[in-house]
Design a protein around this motif. Sequence first.
Motif, short mmCIF file in Angstrom:
data_model
loop_
_atom_site.label_atom_id
_atom_site.label_comp_id
_atom_site.label_asym_id
_atom_site.label_seq_id
_atom_site.Cartn_x
_atom_site.Cartn_y
_atom_site.Cartn_z
N ALA A 66 -3.21 11.99 13.92
CA ALA A 66 -3.68 11.79 12.55
C ALA A 66 -3.00 12.76 11.58
CB ALA A 66 -5.19 11.96 12.48
N LEU A 67 -2.93 14.03 11.95
CA LEU A 67 -2.33 15.02 11.07
C LEU A 67 -0.84 14.77 10.89
CD1 LEU A 67 -4.19 18.27 12.17
CD2 LEU A 67 -4.56 16.91 10.11
N ASP A 68 -0.17 14.36 11.96
CA ASP A 68 1.26 14.03 11.86
C ASP A 68 1.48 12.85 10.93
OD1 ASP A 68 1.90 16.07 13.58
OD2 ASP A 68 2.11 14.79 15.34
N ASN A 69 0.63 11.84 11.07
CA ASN A 69 0.74 10.67 10.20
C ASN A 69 0.47 11.02 8.75
OD1 ASN A 69 1.36 8.91 12.29
ND2 ASN A 69 -0.74 8.20 12.57
N LEU A 70 -0.52 11.82 8.52
CA LEU A 70 -0.86 12.22 7.16
C LEU A 70 0.25 13.06 6.52
CD1 LEU A 70 -4.63 12.91 7.73
CD2 LEU A 70 -3.72 11.47 5.90
N LYS A 71 0.92 13.85 7.33
CA LYS A 71 2.04 14.65 6.81
C LYS A 71 3.20 13.73 6.41
CE LYS A 71 4.69 18.84 7.72
NZ LYS A 71 4.93 19.95 8.67
N ARG A 72 3.44 12.68 7.18
CA ARG A 72 4.47 11.70 6.84
C ARG A 72 4.13 10.98 5.54
NH1 ARG A 72 7.55 8.80 11.14
NH2 ARG A 72 7.41 9.94 13.10
N ALA A 73 2.87 10.54 5.45
CA ALA A 73 2.46 9.71 4.33
C ALA A 73 2.23 10.51 3.05
CB ALA A 73 1.19 8.96 4.70
N PHE A 74 1.73 11.73 3.19
CA PHE A 74 1.39 12.56 2.02
C PHE A 74 2.04 13.94 2.15
CE2 PHE A 74 -2.10 9.49 2.34
CZ PHE A 74 -2.17 9.01 1.04
N PRO A 75 3.37 14.01 2.06
CA PRO A 75 4.05 15.30 2.20
C PRO A 75 3.71 16.29 1.08
CG PRO A 75 5.58 13.62 1.43
CD PRO A 75 4.33 12.91 1.82
N ASP A 76 3.19 15.78 -0.03
CA ASP A 76 2.86 16.64 -1.16
C ASP A 76 1.48 17.28 -1.03
OD1 ASP A 76 1.92 13.96 -1.36
OD2 ASP A 76 1.39 14.30 -3.47
N LYS A 77 0.68 16.82 -0.08
CA LYS A 77 -0.66 17.38 0.10
C LYS A 77 -0.60 18.58 1.03
CE LYS A 77 -2.87 14.14 -2.24
NZ LYS A 77 -3.62 14.43 -3.49
N ASP A 78 -1.61 19.47 0.89
CA ASP A 78 -1.62 20.66 1.74
C ASP A 78 -2.36 20.38 3.06
OD1 ASP A 78 -4.39 20.83 1.19
OD2 ASP A 78 -4.08 22.25 -0.45
N ASP A 79 -2.28 21.34 3.98
CA ASP A 79 -2.87 21.17 5.31
C ASP A 79 -4.39 20.99 5.25
OD1 ASP A 79 -0.38 21.35 6.45
OD2 ASP A 79 -0.57 23.46 7.01
N ALA A 80 -5.02 21.68 4.31
CA ALA A 80 -6.48 21.59 4.20
C ALA A 80 -6.90 20.17 3.82
CB ALA A 80 -7.00 22.59 3.17
N TRP A 81 -6.16 19.56 2.89
CA TRP A 81 -6.48 18.18 2.48
C TRP A 81 -6.26 17.24 3.64
CZ3 TRP A 81 -3.93 13.55 2.39
CH2 TRP A 81 -4.51 12.51 1.65
N ARG A 82 -5.17 17.41 4.37
CA ARG A 82 -4.88 16.52 5.50
C ARG A 82 -5.95 16.65 6.58
NH1 ARG A 82 0.63 18.96 5.32
NH2 ARG A 82 1.75 17.85 3.67
#
Length: 246
Positions: free
Chosen positions: A3-19
């Motif tokens: 999930a975190l890897d996918n979220l990083k791909r989809a939302f590179p502008d968001k920070d780790d806390a949001w993901r």
Amino acid sequence: TIALDNLKRAFPDKDDAWRLATARASMLNMVENFFEFFHLSDKNEATVLSRVEFPDMAAVEVFQKKGKGFLYLTGHCGNWEVLAQATSARGYPFAAMARPLDNHYINDLIDGIRSRFGARIISRKKGMRQLFRALSDGCHIGVLLDQNVDRKEGVFVDFFGEPACTNKGLALLARKGYSVIPGFIHRDGSRHRVEVGAPLVLADTGDEDRDIVENTAIFTKVIEEHIRRYPEEWLWFHRRWKTRPL
């Protein structure tokens, strides 16, 4: 995690806390979906419909009045199982493509719940004849188009800025003249809201391969736009980008 890897791909502008918060919310949504599916399994139509709002079904009503079938583009967003149940409970002729589970006892149990208000469950393995029969009978065919497939089944189109192998079956059906309407369900506390759009304007250039890619890209963009609105409601634990271009 996936999930975190996918979220990083989809939302590179968001920070780790949001993901992390979004991944947790997505997992919570999945847990709620599971319990809600079985909680509603013995409830009547009125009880199910009391939990679901249908604010604008104008596009669907046009087809309903004509008795004409169409393809319902959706994804694993909100509680998609409740979308199918509530649509059937409302009186719309609904059918869904589903991959049979390996355990046929569990599969029969789940399909029994899905179909108790009259929905048809069409097997993905041997279901084309059933699918066309349902369309000719005026059914609304629910198609979940947001999961990874292998190269034989799909084409690569953009999804959150990266190529994602996506099933081309919906585009092939659309080429036969069937309309495609986007429809999603959004969780609003203990209630749900069904959001339905107008029939999609699709490419029809006469070049089959080109049209399949362009229309699959259109479908995928619609799904992405919905996920961007409600990222906490999508299934981020699926390897959406598993199949890679050669």
